[in-house]
Design a protein around this motif. Structure first.
Motif, short mmCIF file in Angstrom:
data_model
loop_
_atom_site.label_atom_id
_atom_site.label_comp_id
_atom_site.label_asym_id
_atom_site.label_seq_id
_atom_site.Cartn_x
_atom_site.Cartn_y
_atom_site.Cartn_z
N THR A 22 27.99 52.63 38.51
CA THR A 22 29.22 52.18 39.18
C THR A 22 30.47 52.75 38.50
OG1 THR A 22 29.42 50.16 37.86
CG2 THR A 22 28.13 50.01 39.88
N SER A 65 43.84 52.01 44.77
CA SER A 65 42.46 52.10 45.27
C SER A 65 41.48 51.73 44.18
CB SER A 65 42.17 53.51 45.80
OG SER A 65 42.03 54.43 44.74
N ALA A 66 41.83 52.07 42.91
CA ALA A 66 40.92 51.71 41.82
C ALA A 66 40.84 50.19 41.69
CB ALA A 66 41.41 52.34 40.52
N VAL A 67 41.95 49.52 41.89
CA VAL A 67 41.94 48.04 41.83
C VAL A 67 41.05 47.50 42.95
CG1 VAL A 67 43.34 45.95 42.02
CG2 VAL A 67 44.24 47.94 40.79
N GLY A 68 41.22 48.05 44.16
CA GLY A 68 40.40 47.59 45.29
C GLY A 68 38.93 47.85 45.02
N ALA A 69 38.62 49.02 44.49
CA ALA A 69 37.21 49.36 44.24
C ALA A 69 36.65 48.48 43.14
CB ALA A 69 37.11 50.84 43.85
N ALA A 71 37.61 45.45 42.40
CA ALA A 71 37.41 44.12 42.96
C ALA A 71 36.16 44.11 43.84
CB ALA A 71 38.62 43.69 43.77
N ALA A 72 35.80 45.29 44.36
CA ALA A 72 34.64 45.39 45.26
C ALA A 72 33.39 45.85 44.52
CB ALA A 72 34.96 46.34 46.41
N LEU A 74 32.96 48.19 41.70
CA LEU A 74 32.81 49.42 40.92
C LEU A 74 33.55 49.30 39.58
CD1 LEU A 74 33.16 52.22 43.63
CD2 LEU A 74 31.14 50.89 42.95
N VAL A 108 37.58 36.67 40.90
CA VAL A 108 37.39 38.11 41.05
C VAL A 108 37.45 38.75 39.67
CG1 VAL A 108 39.85 38.71 41.33
CG2 VAL A 108 38.11 40.11 42.44
N LYS A 109 36.75 39.87 39.53
CA LYS A 109 36.82 40.65 38.31
C LYS A 109 37.43 41.99 38.68
CE LYS A 109 32.32 40.16 37.19
NZ LYS A 109 31.09 40.14 36.40
N TYR C 60 35.33 44.27 53.96
CA TYR C 60 36.45 43.65 53.26
C TYR C 60 37.67 43.63 54.16
CZ TYR C 60 34.01 44.00 48.79
OH TYR C 60 33.13 43.85 47.78
N PRO C 121 46.39 50.49 49.56
CA PRO C 121 45.50 51.15 48.59
C PRO C 121 44.36 50.27 48.14
CG PRO C 121 47.69 50.76 47.62
CD PRO C 121 47.77 50.41 49.07
N LEU C 122 44.58 48.95 48.10
CA LEU C 122 43.47 48.07 47.71
C LEU C 122 42.32 48.20 48.70
CD1 LEU C 122 45.28 44.70 46.72
CD2 LEU C 122 44.55 46.57 45.23
N ALA C 124 41.78 50.69 50.67
CA ALA C 124 41.19 52.02 50.52
C ALA C 124 40.18 52.01 49.39
CB ALA C 124 42.31 53.04 50.26
N GLY C 125 40.53 51.32 48.31
CA GLY C 125 39.62 51.23 47.17
C GLY C 125 38.35 50.48 47.52
N ALA C 126 38.52 49.37 48.23
CA ALA C 126 37.33 48.61 48.63
C ALA C 126 36.45 49.45 49.56
CB ALA C 126 37.75 47.32 49.32
N ALA C 129 34.57 51.79 47.52
CA ALA C 129 33.43 51.14 46.86
C ALA C 129 32.26 51.06 47.84
CB ALA C 129 33.83 49.76 46.37
N TYR C 132 30.84 54.45 48.23
CA TYR C 132 30.20 54.85 46.98
C TYR C 132 28.84 54.17 46.87
CZ TYR C 132 30.06 55.74 41.86
OH TYR C 132 29.74 56.15 40.60
N CYS C 319 38.67 37.71 32.16
CA CYS C 319 37.24 37.40 32.18
C CYS C 319 36.82 37.30 30.72
CB CYS C 319 36.43 38.53 32.78
SG CYS C 319 37.01 39.08 34.37
#
Lengths: 322, 530, 320
Positions: A22, A65-69, A71-72, A74, A108-109, C60, C121-122, C124-126, C129, C132, C319
């Protein structure tokens, strides 16, 4: 084994990408180009363009996008080419990444590692040379890492990638070529554990990043004059290892803080405040800060050299306490 | 009969000491000469031997007490003492102790009342203490005010406290010195003298400007430069002369006899590495200054080489102890028994003084005469000292010399500054001072405002004169100028201004007065025409 | 492809649920029972419901400051949402987020967002993922006409386009960015036109027609799942209430509002369900009654829930 700071970071990225599917890298010119400073060289060849992603010049989209990914599910490792550019993706880092877990009640992480580059020394002037770490220490929810040696860089980057929180991992451009012994194989260095780079009984010097090296040179010089300097490298500013700091100051009674960022509201102020609040009675002299003046980073070489704290300034500050 | 153990005076400069421990408990038997208690002075920890044999009946001052010298600290019972007499001795000793301590307290109170001097602490700069040093001092229970600072700006740092503690507790600087050999002799003789003789010390400040001139002239006469007369030589000479006029001061005494010798044998205390010795100059009254000088040098040399003959130290009739070279001003020498008096010579200091209504730079020396009041009356001692002073202040006739014109002594007035220039300098100065040290200006203003608050008791002029004195004390040129100006505006005479300036000496500001004398004169000159 | 009766009634139910929820919140807010401030979705229900009715487990959504409707459309519990808006411990975010940060990540709801345009962008990131992880999931980002002027819009659309991310950018063009009408804040009529700049499809639909939205979203999602990249859907709609509760709406006329109220998406959908004989009046009335009951219970739930303990103040920052 001996390797450069840059190679150590590269090795950490490679190992973590191998270990965890990931983990992916995104950023400007991190792929075929190998990164502006060559840190990600060879990774696209090894892991392919699906995991090493060149992005357009869109810092907002990189971090957002990295934040979104993250959270999803990765573990993105985003690179912002120069720390100065954090200004254009601040919302994504500050209002989204840092706060998301709290705002969502812990549901969320955001395991995002944001690698970026600080520091003067290349004549890159005011918009490509800043040390802005203090901004990020003012963000609950973010961890701030500032390695000074190849070994620390590798161990701390591995820990940063494995950490479930957003981490800003601040590399110094003048350290990329610095070599050092790096342990063989996989290892981690916990975030929030300072390292005493040199032991001494007379004065504690807390230095970060490149300044650790200058503090060590100063310490060596002063040892010849009978002043034994203890050089403490916090390595991570958030979480900050207060115990090591306070123990050291309790031992030595004197504290000098050295950072390349401007002095005003620099992280040195936080360190000084911690000691004032929790170690006041340990102090045998006022706390001294050695830091850049309150000015943007200049271009002209002699000005730039005068801007960054030198060994001489560190020595002078230390001596003023005796 | 019960014996009282007093807090010993363990050095010339010792004023108080701290009992760091009792080596015997109440009820223990103790032999004379056996260590009884430990006392810490400014420099060393000393084991003090019991001056008596008996049973330690009562410890009056526990370990940890800091006490002035010569106060009762314990009672030792003699064989055959009964409970009642012992208790009486204890209460008597306690009363004496309390009185001594209360006296000290009163002194402190007086100091506190002298408010005008206190605020000058502000100008001297506050004492700086690092938190770490303060913490250690708190933990160890030591008064940080007693510790001098070695850090930047005189800050007391941890190391200073540690060093101080080591001194207190022993540690690395801990030393136990046996009281034996010469030290034992000195100790015995000093304390015996102290005990036997009824010591009284009087002091007199002597203007030695003329003596200094005479000495220079005499030394200049010898072109070979071989002969160099010291002040000690001159003092021996004049003391011998004075003693011939006051034979009682030259006497020796025993328990029940006073012996008036036919000669004046003046002892000169010679400091050695491990003590001191007092060889004497026989028939000093019959010797010329040259002979005295030669003799003094010879005795001193032989004393240092341990080559003195017993007769060199025997049959002295009077002793001179010169601590001037060590910077002591006045002190209370212990009589070299069986002699009945001793002269202590202090250091020479310059001070401005009023001579014929003008300020002059003069040289002063303090003479301290300790005498055995059992033998010599106070008035006689005072007369003797006064005579000696008289001789020393006008020594020219003794050597057929005339005063040299010495322009340096005069503090010239005027300085060419007009009142307007001085006033402008004052204004500029205040402005400059406001920029560089506003706290000084504000502090001083606050202080003077306090003084000038009209309580009706002290006249406005007198308050101004006080301010002149304070200004001199703090050496603030601008304040001096301002207050002299104001005082003269209120009608002060030049004499009053000079008197006020001299008061600074009373505050311990002699050096300040010397420093500011010219300015004071200038101001009087400049504002006198108003 | 077209929804069956049950699905359509569920859509109707969700739209009503949103409407009832929002009007109840407005009512409670005006009574001072809700802290902070709230942005309500009344009038725009067709967009959220039309899009979300197409989504599955792996998908999402990223939302906006006007996010209650998106959450409910995505299937969030109205009890937990109401509790969150009340700032109570049983809310979706333990009361730490509130109206503007309601999230239910377990439902793929990446949260309302206090920053206009932050969701693009969030999402887009999701979407990245999902791509991916090759799980077939997509991501939807709701945003307003105002957000279409932000850098995030342009950067996210460009990135999604070049990376062919399975993301659907749903612009809820309600004609106003706060007080500024669309014609004042941008020089185009159809925001969908901006898709051209990024080489992706852009469609403009009647945002008050739930079936039109549904169909446009279905098409876009199909493309996304097929790996053909993102789509920009512009849904022209209108918020019946102010930008936030308490907004005096001085920037628009009552006539304009009334015109739009005539195009109420719920009435329209109800009428068409009746006209197409998909549902009877009784069925719709029954749904309406159930929804009212549901919201009443939600308020009850929220009221009964305790406030978070002060010890919650510094938890969930990191966390462990």
């Amino acid at each position: 084994m001996e390797m450069t700071y840059s190679q150590a970071i590269n090795a950490a990225l490679r190992e973590e990408m191998k270990r965890d599917d990931t983990v992916y890298i995104l950023g400007e010119d991190v792929g075929i180009f190998g990164g502006c400073f060559g840190v990600t060289a060879g990774l696209i060849q090894e892991f392919g363009p699906e995991r090493v992603l060149d992005t357009p010049i869109s810092e907002t989209a990189i971090v957002g996008s990295a934040v979104g990914a993250a959270a999803a599910g990765l573990r993105p490792v985003a690179e912002i080419m120069f720390m100065d550019f954090m200004t254009v993706c601040m919302d994504e880092f500050f209002n989204q990444a840092a706060k998301m877990r709290y705002m969502f009640g812990g549901k969320v992480k955001v395991p995002l590692t944001l690698r970026t580059v600080c520091g003067a020394g290349l004549g890159a002037a005011a918009q490509h040379s800043q040390s802005l770490e203090a901004w990020f220490t003012h963000m609950p929810g973010v961890k701030v890492v500032m390695p000074s040696t190849p070994a620390d860089a590798k161990g701390l980057l591995v820990s940063s990638i494995r950490d479930d929180n957003p981490v800003i991992f601040i590399e110094h451009k003048m350290l990329y070529g610095v070599t050092g012994e790096v342990p063989e194989g996989e290892y981690t260095i916990p975030l929030g554990k300072a390292d005493i780079k040199r032991e001494g009984r007379d004065v504690t010097v807390v230095a970060t990043s490149l300044m650790v090296h200058r503090a060590l040179v100063a310490a060596e010089t002063l040892a010849g004059e009978g002043i034994e300097v203890e050089v403490v490298d916090p390595r991570t500013l958030v979480p900050f290892d207060k115990e090591t700091l306070l123990q050291s100051v309790e031992k030595t009674g004197r504290l000098v803080i050295v950072h390349e960022a401007v002095k005003n509201s620099g992280f040195g102020a936080e360190i000084a405040a911690i000691v004032a609040e929790e170690g006041f009675d340990f102090l045998d002299a006022p706390v001294k800060r050695v830091a850049a003046p309150f000015a943007p980073v200049p271009f002209s070489p002699p000005l730039e050299a005068a801007y960054v704290p030198s060994e001489e300034k560190i020595i002078e500050a230390i001596k003023s306490l005796f | 009969m019960a014996n009282i153990v007093l807090m010993p005076k363990l050095g010339l400069t010792m004023k108080k000491g701290r009992i760091t421990g009792w080596l015997k408990n109440e009820g223990d038997r103790v032999e004379q000469g056996e260590p009884l208690l430990e006392v810490m002075t400014e420099k060393v920890n000393v084991r003090v031997e019991s001056p008596f044999t008996g049973v330690l009946y009562k410890i009056l001052c526990p370990a940890g007490s800091t006490l002035p010298v010569s106060v009762p600290v314990a009672v030792i019972a003699d064989e055959g003492d009964d409970e009642a007499s012992l208790e009486a001795a204890v209460s008597e000793a306690l009363a004496a102790l309390q009185e001594a301590l209360a006296g000290g307290g009163k002194e402190e109170e007086r100091k506190k009342e002298a408010r005008p001097v206190k605020p000058f602490v502000v100008f001297a700069g506050e004492r700086k203490v690092s938190p770490r040093a303060a913490r250690l001092a708190r933990k160890e229970g030591v008064d940080i005010g007693l510790i001098s600072g070695s850090g930047p700006g005189g800050r007391v740092v941890e190391e200073d406290v540690r060093n101080y503690l080591e001194q207190l507790k022993g540690g690395q600087s801990y030393q136990v010195l046996p009281i034996d050999g010469m030290r034992a002799v000195i100790a015995e003789r000093m304390s015996a003298s102290r005990k036997q003789a009824a010591h009284v010390t009087i002091m007199e400040e002597v203007d030695v400007t003329a003596l200094r001139d005479v000495r220079e002239q005499l030394n200049a006469q010898d072109s070979s430069g071989r002969i160099k007369f010291s002040y000690t030589d001159l003092l021996v000479k004049f003391t011998a002369e004075a003693l011939t006029e006051f034979p009682m001061v030259n006497s020796r005494s025993s328990e029940n006899e006073i012996f008036l010798p036919g000669s004046v044998n003046i002892g000169v205390a010679v400091a050695l590495e491990n003590g001191l010795v007092v060889p004497n100059i026989k028939n000093a009254h019959q010797l010329s200054l040259e002979q005295i000088s030669t003799k003094v040098k010879d005795l001193a040399t032989r004393a240092r080489n341990n080559e003195l003959d017993p007769e060199d130290v025997e049959n002295g009739t009077f002793t001179i102890s010169n601590l001037g070279m060590f910077g002591a001003e006045g002190f209370t020498p212990i009589i070299n028994r069986p002699e009945t008096a001793i002269l202590g010579v202090g250091t020479i200091r310059t001070k401005p003084a009023l001579v014929d209504g003008r300020l002059e730079k003069r040289y002063f020396m303090t003479l301290s005469l300790s005498f055995d009041h059992r033998i010599i009356d106070g008035s006689l001692a005072a007369e003797f000292l006064s005579r000696l002073k008289e001789m020393l202040e006008d020594p020219y006739p003794w050597f057929g010399l005339q005063p040299q014109k010495n322009e340096d002594l005069l503090i010239s007035a005027g300085g060419g500054k007009s009142p307007r220039q001085i006033r402008r300098a004052y204004k500029d100065g205040i402005n400059r001072l406001m920029e560089t040290a506003p706290d000084v200006v504000m502090g001083f203003s606050a202080l003077t405002e306090g003084i000038f608050f009209d309580d009706g008791a002290v006249s406005r002029l007198n308050k101004e004169l006080i301010a002149v004195a304070l200004s001199v004390y703090i050496k603030c040129e601008y304040c001096i100028t301002a207050h002299i100006y104001k005082a003269m505006e209120l009608g002060a005479t030049p004499e009053q201004i000079l008197e006020a300036a001299n008061v600074a000496v009373f505050f311990g500001g002699g050096a300040a007065l010397a420093y500011t004398a010219t300015l004071v004169q200038d101001c009087i000159e400049a504002f006198g025409g108003n | 492809m077209a929804p069956n009766k049950e699905e359509m009634l569920d859509m109707y139910r969700k739209m009503l649920l949103i409407r009832e929820f929002e009007e109840t919140v407005a009512n409670l807010f005006s009574q001072g029972q809700i802290p902070g401030f709230v942005h309500l979705y009344v009038g725009e229900e067709a967009v959220a419901v039309g899009v979300c009715s197409n989504l599955g487990d792996k998908d999402y959504i990223a939302s906006t400051h006007r996010g209650h409707g998106h959450g409910i459309a995505r299937g969030a519990s109205v009890e937990k949402m109401m509790a969150e808006i009340f700032g109570k411990i049983d809310g979706y975010c333990k009361g730490k987020g509130g109206s503007m940060h309601i999230a239910a990540v377990e439902l793929g709801f990446l949260g309302a967002n206090g920053i206009v345009g932050a969701g693009l962008p969030l999402a887009a990131g999701a979407a990245f993922a999902n791509k991916y992880l090759k799980n077939g999931g997509v991501a939807v980002c709701f945003f307003g006409d105002g957000a279409s002027n932000r850098a995030t819009f342009h950067e996210a659309l460009n990135l999604a386009s070049i990376w062919k991310l399975p993301v659907i950018f749903v612009c809820e063009n309600n004609m106003y960015g706060i007080s500024m009408s669309q014609e004042r804040h941008q020089n185009i009529n159809d925001i969908a036109d901006r898709a051209v700049a990024y080489g992706i499809p852009g469609v403009s639909v009647d945002g008050n027609d739930v079936m039109a939205v549904y169909e446009a979203a279905a098409e876009a999602i199909k493309r996304a799942r097929a790996g053909e990249g993102p789509t920009l859907i512009e849904c022209k709609t209108y918020r019946f209430r102010g930008h936030f509760e308490g907004d005096a709406c001085v920037y628009r006329s009552e006539e304009e509002v009334n015109e739009w109220k005539k195009k109420c998406p719920i009435q329209r959908f109800g009428t068409s369900l009746l006209e197409m004989n998909i549902a009877s009046r009784e069925e719709l009335d029954a749904i309406s009654a159930e929804v009212k009951e549901q919201i009443k219970n939600a308020v009850e739930f929220a009221r009964k829930s305790p406030y978070p303990d002060v010890s919650e103040l510094t938890t969930d920052v990191y966390c462990d």
